[in-house]
Design an enzyme around this catalytic site. Structure first.
Site, mmCIF file in Angstrom:
data_model
loop_
_atom_site.group_PDB
_atom_site.id
_atom_site.type_symbol
_atom_site.label_atom_id
_atom_site.label_comp_id
_atom_site.label_asym_id
_atom_site.label_seq_id
_atom_site.Cartn_x
_atom_site.Cartn_y
_atom_site.Cartn_z
ATOM 1 N N LYS A 21 0.832 -1.210 0.000
ATOM 2 C CA LYS A 21 0.000 0.000 0.000
ATOM 3 C C LYS A 21 0.862 1.254 0.000
ATOM 4 C CE LYS A 21 -2.008 -1.111 3.900
ATOM 5 N NZ LYS A 21 -1.243 -2.354 4.166
ATOM 6 N N ARG A 167 11.582 -1.958 10.849
ATOM 7 C CA ARG A 167 10.510 -1.532 11.751
ATOM 8 C C ARG A 167 10.330 -2.493 12.920
ATOM 9 N NH1 ARG A 167 5.415 -0.006 8.017
ATOM 10 N NH2 ARG A 167 4.374 -1.255 9.607
ATOM 11 N N ARG A 178 -0.596 -8.854 13.346
ATOM 12 C CA ARG A 178 -1.138 -7.825 12.429
ATOM 13 C C ARG A 178 -2.023 -8.457 11.352
ATOM 14 N NH1 ARG A 178 4.271 -5.269 10.716
ATOM 15 N NH2 ARG A 178 3.017 -4.161 9.161
#
Ligand code: AP5
Length: 232
Positions: A21, A167, A178
């Site tokens: 995305k 991250r 997630r």
């Protein structure tokens, strides 16, 4: 290529963690001259700046859980208020729940605006894990991949020269959480937007250029069909 510039001036990119995305949103926003609004990037910036929002969001992000809807809705409203009026927006990572989607509609309505197209990027979990394991990010939000889109110098951002980071929420256990959260809280948006007739599906297994071409065609094609049936 269809005229993607005439697509509704609000595009939402929907899809699981790691599907691309952010990568596609930056590119689409640049091509259209629209704002790319990534709520993940906004939260990470707040975290780096040590704001109250960042401190509040951190425990959810580190655990791979969603930050509460009320916090996210206020953050997006505030961000939208700072944009040039009427500017097109590519949303990435927002909305992520039906409640957020309804709040976005309410925020846009007073300006006579609405979400035009929701592009669902889709790829199998094995692809998502591979992409996430190779992801490296610059503090400014530019994303690379050691397997698929490496920086020119190992570990250094091409644009800013800053060191790239892995991250904190990209550890495999957190990624599994997630993905589960995506299925439970965010996947219902697929039916929500499909029922409104504004969902387009984009296969996201190919390389970055192939996915961009498919996204571009899907967003433009949707708009052309909409214009043909509504005259707008
Ligand atoms: P967020 O940052 O939005 O994370 P996400 O949705 O899990 O998505 P990612 O950033 O992991 O992946 P992406 O789809 O953008 O993929 P990317 O382009 O980087 O959110 C993080 C956290 O913030 C959430 O868990 C939550 O806690 C909180 N949050 C954010 N928004 C929220 C909201 N609205 N409500 C509540 N909480 C919220 O690509 C991945 C990698 O693959 C990169 O390395 C890239 O280079 C590579 N790549 C991309 N496309 C391709 C391709 N086609 N081929 C090969 N490699 C590719």
């Amino acid at each position: 290529m269809p005229d993607v510039k005439s697509a509704g001036r609000i595009v939402v990119l929907l899809g699981a963690p790691g599907v691309g995305k952010g990568t596609q949103g930056v590119r689409l926003g640049r091509e259209l001259g629209w704002a790319h609004v990534s709520t993940g990037d906004l939260l990470r910036a707040a975290l780096r700046d040590g704001t109250r929002l960042g401190l509040e969001a951190r425990r959810y992000m580190d655990a791979g859980e969603l930050v509460p809807d009320g916090v996210m809705i206020d953050l997006v409203r505030e961000h939208l208020a700072g944009l040039e009026p009427g500017r097109g927006v590519v949303f990435d990572g927002f909305p992520r729940t039906v409640q957020q989607a309804e709040a976005l509609d309410r925020a846009l309505a007073p300006e006579g605006r609405a979400v035009g197209v929701v592009a669902l990027l889709d790829a199998p979990e094995s692809v998502l894990f591979k992409r996430i394991s190779g992801r490296r990010s610059s503090p400014g939000g530019r994303v690379y991949n050691v397997y698929f889109d490496p920086p020119r110098r190992d570990g250094i951002c091409d644009e800013t020269g800053e060191p790239l980071i892995h991250r904190a929420d990209d550890q495999p256990d957190t990624v599994r959480t997630r993905l589960a959260v995506y299925q439970k809280a965010t996947a219902p948006l697929i039916g929500h937007y499909d029922a409104k007739g504004i969902l387009v599906r984009v296969g996201a297994e190919g390389d970055i250029d192939q996915v961009y071409a498919a996204l571009h065609a899907a967003v433009g094609g949707h708009r052309a069909a909409h214009a043909a049936t509504t005259g707008r």
